[in-house]
Design a protein around this motif. Sequence first.
Motif, PDB file in Angstrom:
ATOM      1  N   UNK A 101       0.786  -1.182  -0.259  1.00 30.62           N
ATOM      2  CA  UNK A 101      -0.271   0.422  -0.637  1.00 30.62           C
ATOM      3  C   UNK A 101       1.081   1.301   0.574  1.00 30.62           C
ATOM      4  N   UNK A 102       1.929   1.359   0.467  1.00 31.11           N
ATOM      5  CA  UNK A 102       2.696   2.071   0.833  1.00 31.11           C
ATOM      6  C   UNK A 102       3.722   2.588  -0.529  1.00 31.11           C
ATOM      7  N   UNK A 103       3.948   1.867  -1.096  1.00 30.89           N
ATOM      8  CA  UNK A 103       4.548   2.102  -2.499  1.00 30.89           C
ATOM      9  C   UNK A 103       2.883   2.063  -4.078  1.00 30.89           C
ATOM     10  N   UNK A 104       2.709   1.473  -3.600  1.00 30.93           N
ATOM     11  CA  UNK A 104       1.719   2.074  -3.971  1.00 30.93           C
ATOM     12  C   UNK A 104       0.894   3.148  -4.091  1.00 30.93           C
ATOM     13  N   UNK A 105       0.670   3.995  -3.074  1.00 29.28           N
ATOM     14  CA  UNK A 105       0.214   6.002  -2.642  1.00 29.28           C
ATOM     15  C   UNK A 105       1.635   6.907  -3.012  1.00 29.28           C
ATOM     16  N   UNK A 106       3.101   5.792  -2.960  1.00 30.55           N
ATOM     17  CA  UNK A 106       3.922   6.542  -4.044  1.00 30.55           C
ATOM     18  C   UNK A 106       3.873   7.155  -4.839  1.00 30.55           C
ATOM     19  N   UNK A 107       3.297   6.426  -5.520  1.00 32.31           N
ATOM     20  CA  UNK A 107       3.628   5.629  -7.353  1.00 32.31           C
ATOM     21  C   UNK A 107       2.667   6.632  -7.845  1.00 32.31           C
ATOM     22  N   UNK A 108       0.840   6.989  -6.807  1.00 29.47           N
ATOM     23  CA  UNK A 108       0.070   7.578  -7.239  1.00 29.47           C
ATOM     24  C   UNK A 108      -0.698   7.066  -7.560  1.00 29.47           C
ATOM     25  N   UNK A 109      -1.085   5.878  -7.751  1.00 21.61           N
ATOM     26  CA  UNK A 109      -1.736   5.039  -8.471  1.00 21.61           C
ATOM     27  C   UNK A 109      -3.004   5.137  -7.561  1.00 21.61           C
ATOM     28  N   UNK A 110      -2.360   4.889  -5.667  1.00 18.26           N
ATOM     29  CA  UNK A 110      -3.851   4.217  -5.310  1.00 18.26           C
ATOM     30  C   UNK A 110      -4.781   5.976  -5.226  1.00 18.26           C
ATOM     31  N   UNK A 111      -3.742   6.785  -5.543  1.00 21.02           N
ATOM     32  CA  UNK A 111      -4.980   8.175  -5.237  1.00 21.02           C
ATOM     33  C   UNK A 111      -5.679   7.880  -6.803  1.00 21.02           C
ATOM     34  N   UNK A 112      -4.916   7.592  -7.955  1.00 13.43           N
ATOM     35  CA  UNK A 112      -5.985   7.456  -9.016  1.00 13.43           C
ATOM     36  C   UNK A 112      -7.305   6.569  -9.116  1.00 13.43           C
ATOM     37  N   UNK A 141      -2.696  -8.427   0.851  1.00 10.53           N
ATOM     38  CA  UNK A 141      -3.207  -7.369  -0.262  1.00 10.53           C
ATOM     39  C   UNK A 141      -4.388  -7.734  -0.700  1.00 10.53           C
ATOM     40  N   UNK A 142      -5.320  -7.433   0.144  1.00  8.71           N
ATOM     41  CA  UNK A 142      -6.738  -7.698  -0.551  1.00  8.71           C
ATOM     42  C   UNK A 142      -7.230  -7.172  -2.145  1.00  8.71           C
ATOM     43  N   UNK A 143      -7.876  -7.987  -2.312  1.00  5.06           N
ATOM     44  CA  UNK A 143      -8.609  -6.982  -4.327  1.00  5.06           C
ATOM     45  C   UNK A 143      -8.625  -5.945  -4.280  1.00  5.06           C
ATOM     46  N   UNK A 144      -9.044  -5.171  -3.215  1.00  4.61           N
ATOM     47  CA  UNK A 144      -8.571  -3.358  -3.071  1.00  4.61           C
ATOM     48  C   UNK A 144      -6.941  -2.448  -3.605  1.00  4.61           C
ATOM     49  N   UNK A 145      -6.549  -4.022  -3.062  1.00 11.62           N
ATOM     50  CA  UNK A 145      -5.220  -3.272  -3.713  1.00 11.62           C
ATOM     51  C   UNK A 145      -4.592  -3.512  -4.826  1.00 11.62           C
ATOM     52  N   UNK A 146      -4.523  -2.295  -5.624  1.00  8.38           N
ATOM     53  CA  UNK A 146      -4.314  -2.022  -7.064  1.00  8.38           C
ATOM     54  C   UNK A 146      -2.708  -2.923  -6.503  1.00  8.38           C
ATOM     55  N   UNK A 147      -2.568  -3.595  -7.680  1.00 10.66           N
ATOM     56  CA  UNK A 147      -1.430  -3.935  -8.127  1.00 10.66           C
ATOM     57  C   UNK A 147      -1.029  -4.965  -7.926  1.00 10.66           C
ATOM     58  N   UNK A 148      -2.009  -5.858  -7.551  1.00  9.35           N
ATOM     59  CA  UNK A 148      -1.918  -7.149  -6.525  1.00  9.35           C
ATOM     60  C   UNK A 148      -3.194  -8.438  -7.262  1.00  9.35           C
ATOM     61  N   UNK A 149      -2.599  -9.933  -7.157  1.00  8.24           N
ATOM     62  CA  UNK A 149      -3.462 -10.112  -7.722  1.00  8.24           C
ATOM     63  C   UNK A 149      -2.733 -11.730  -6.871  1.00  8.24           C
TER      64      UNK A 149
END
Length: 800
Positions: A101-112, A141-149
């Motif tokens: 989640x931290x990396x996804x947030x820093x990449x900006x994708x979480x906010x998208x 890393x539930x389905x709500x987490x972008x980038x996760x399978x």
Amino acid sequence: MHDRNVSEAIGQAPLTSHELRLIGAYWRACNYLSVGMIYLRANPLLREPLQPEHIKNRLLGHWGSDPGQSFTWIHLNRLINKYDLNVIYISGPGHGAPATLANCYLEGHYSEVYPDRSLDEAGLLRLFRQFSFPGGIGSHCTPETPGSIHEGGELGYSLSHAYGAAFDNPDLIVACMIGDGEAETGPLATSWHSNKFLNPCRDGAVLPILHLNGYKIANPTILARIPHDELESLFRGYGYTPYFVEGNDPDAMHQKMASVMEKCVLEIRAIQQAARRSGQFERPRWPMIVLRSPKGWTGPKEVNGHKVEDFWRAHQVPVPDPATNPRNLKLLEDWLRSYRPEELFDQAGAPVAELRALAPKGNRRISANPHANGGLLRKPLDLPPFEDYAVEVAAPAQAYVSPTATLATFLRDVMRRNPATFRVFGPDETASNKLDGIYAASKKTWVAQYKPEDADGTEIAPDGRVMEMLSEHTLEGWFEGYVLTGRHGLFSSYESFVHVIDSMFNQHAKWLEKSKKELDWRAPIPSINLLITSLVWRQDHNGFTHQDPGFLDVVTNKSPDIVRIYLPPDANCLLSVADHCLRSQDYYNVIVADKQPHLTLLDMDTAVTHCTKGIGIWDWASTDAGAEPDAVLACAGDIATMEALAAAAILREKFPDLKLRFVNVVDLFRLMPASEHPHGLAQRDFDSLFTQDRPVIFNFHGYATLIHKLAYRHTNHENFHVRGYKEKGNINTPLELAIINQIDRFDLAIDVIDRVPRLQRTAAHVKDWLKGQIIEHLNYAHAQGIDPPEIRDWTWPHQG
């Protein structure tokens, strides 16, 4: 620390001082975010002294693996930028979501994806508050987490998911972080052998990274407590080239990881380029990394007099009571401020520009990679018309064929038409399950050693597309990884041993339900299609251990929006069901069909109509002619159907005036009330099939309680009598096994007689004859070891 492998083979300092400073700052930002998610519900940037009211009331989360995971992600980012790599990341350690989640947030994708979790102080606070909080998201890393399978709620499946994602994805690198606790599970242990199935000409690559941080929740891990040479030999024995990155000094470790990871990426590229230029290869020794770093790295060294960092106490919440213990509140504040958040976030609360610039751009961001939202890449299968493979049926129940052998001819051409998006999976049983007709299109994948005698029927080849390994765990993991990245397939397994993947089924079904019902941004993925064969009722030599139809009970615990169970009664119905399942999305389809020869019952047009309805009356086997019946004889499952038909034939012969209605069920969930199943029949339709006050004898493939569970809210339930498997059996003929579980034709006929009042008074002689038949056929089986010809070759005596 043993880092001789690194120092001998790899340069020590590839990062400039400027790169090292930026990577270190990015890592500090990730670690700060991870700690903030576990602890904070206010004051997210520590712009005032930390107070008890800033702390969450319940501290739920896992810190121990987060620093090592973020450390790895950052170095993947560096190489994505340098070499324009296509990378997804699988987080294997349990509860490892804060790092992702931290990396996804820093990449900006979480906010998208979630605009309210914006790149500012308010969005950061929402990010913190949602984590492990009611109404928020879980610590996996539930389905709500972008980038996760890979959800990671149950340990052991990360590496098989990674390889499944890499198959037929030639440009993809799947970085798989494996927890050293996870590495102690059986499913993970078998997954290491997946490298014997990866073809460098057509597949992508998997980079396993064993996160050797030394501890589980309250114990040391096995692989962390064996000698270095033993650990290295283990992975060389698995066929990998292991590289070790070991230490605890951040700057030195960043340099080591940069060197090792770049070498691994270049080795992967060299292996693939050589194979793709020549079209030939010997099994590569793919690289892997062993990352030995402290548990809870950069966290508190000691809390309340107990060692924490580099010990099991760092696994979950290292500082347990900051809201009520002033000393520990100060300890937590010092820990958070050690990351110097004022250097990492600007006045508005956004990550500073030089950190945001380190992340890859667009879909090259790991969190935004479309392979981790596989429905975006999904293409429908090019399916041949399944009707072209139909078995000719001039009249019902007059000839025998193997349903799965018939299906194999259809699957053969599905493989031919979809050479890069369809695979068949099975545990060394493709031929046993009568699916070997698919070998005409593709052999079994095999990139290990090949012997000349293998040409005589072994059916293996490096470019094969049938995946066989004697581990249902690994097969299911491959299949899930393949489907989650947008491709299609079918998995066949013996019925008794499909229980091996009970919990994997549970995990995938939960992933599907969350994705399908709550996350519009996750595109629909192809369905998992599971063919259960080698069934309970045909275990003539395997015996009692191979008799368990209970997987169906497990499946029915899940929402009918996500799962389906189909019991096609013959080969044409199986073709229709298989075509439907291969076209479907976002389901876990379970198909039950025997491999042994069975009666052909319905011509193709009739089969399609029957399967589309999912449940229906067979007029040719009924005698009620649309009137109110004396009894209903219903069935689901091929053996159950044949025995019910034979019972109907006996009753028609013995009682010509009996009004009997014959009902067959293909879609098991059609038995649910419409109020519980949005696609089921209405209540009145169910009642019209099964009557409101007449006896219903239901002959079922599995355990009888399952039918009662599905149908209990319908009317006439007090007259609804189900026969099914009763945990009775050994080395039996098919009829003998049916008799001892009372799903046989003779017991069914007796049951109808006992429940129709007028027959109770007049059918004593027939009942006596039926009981005699039971004894006679049991004796024959024990004397001859086989059922008599009139049973083995039984056909429907009444036509029209």
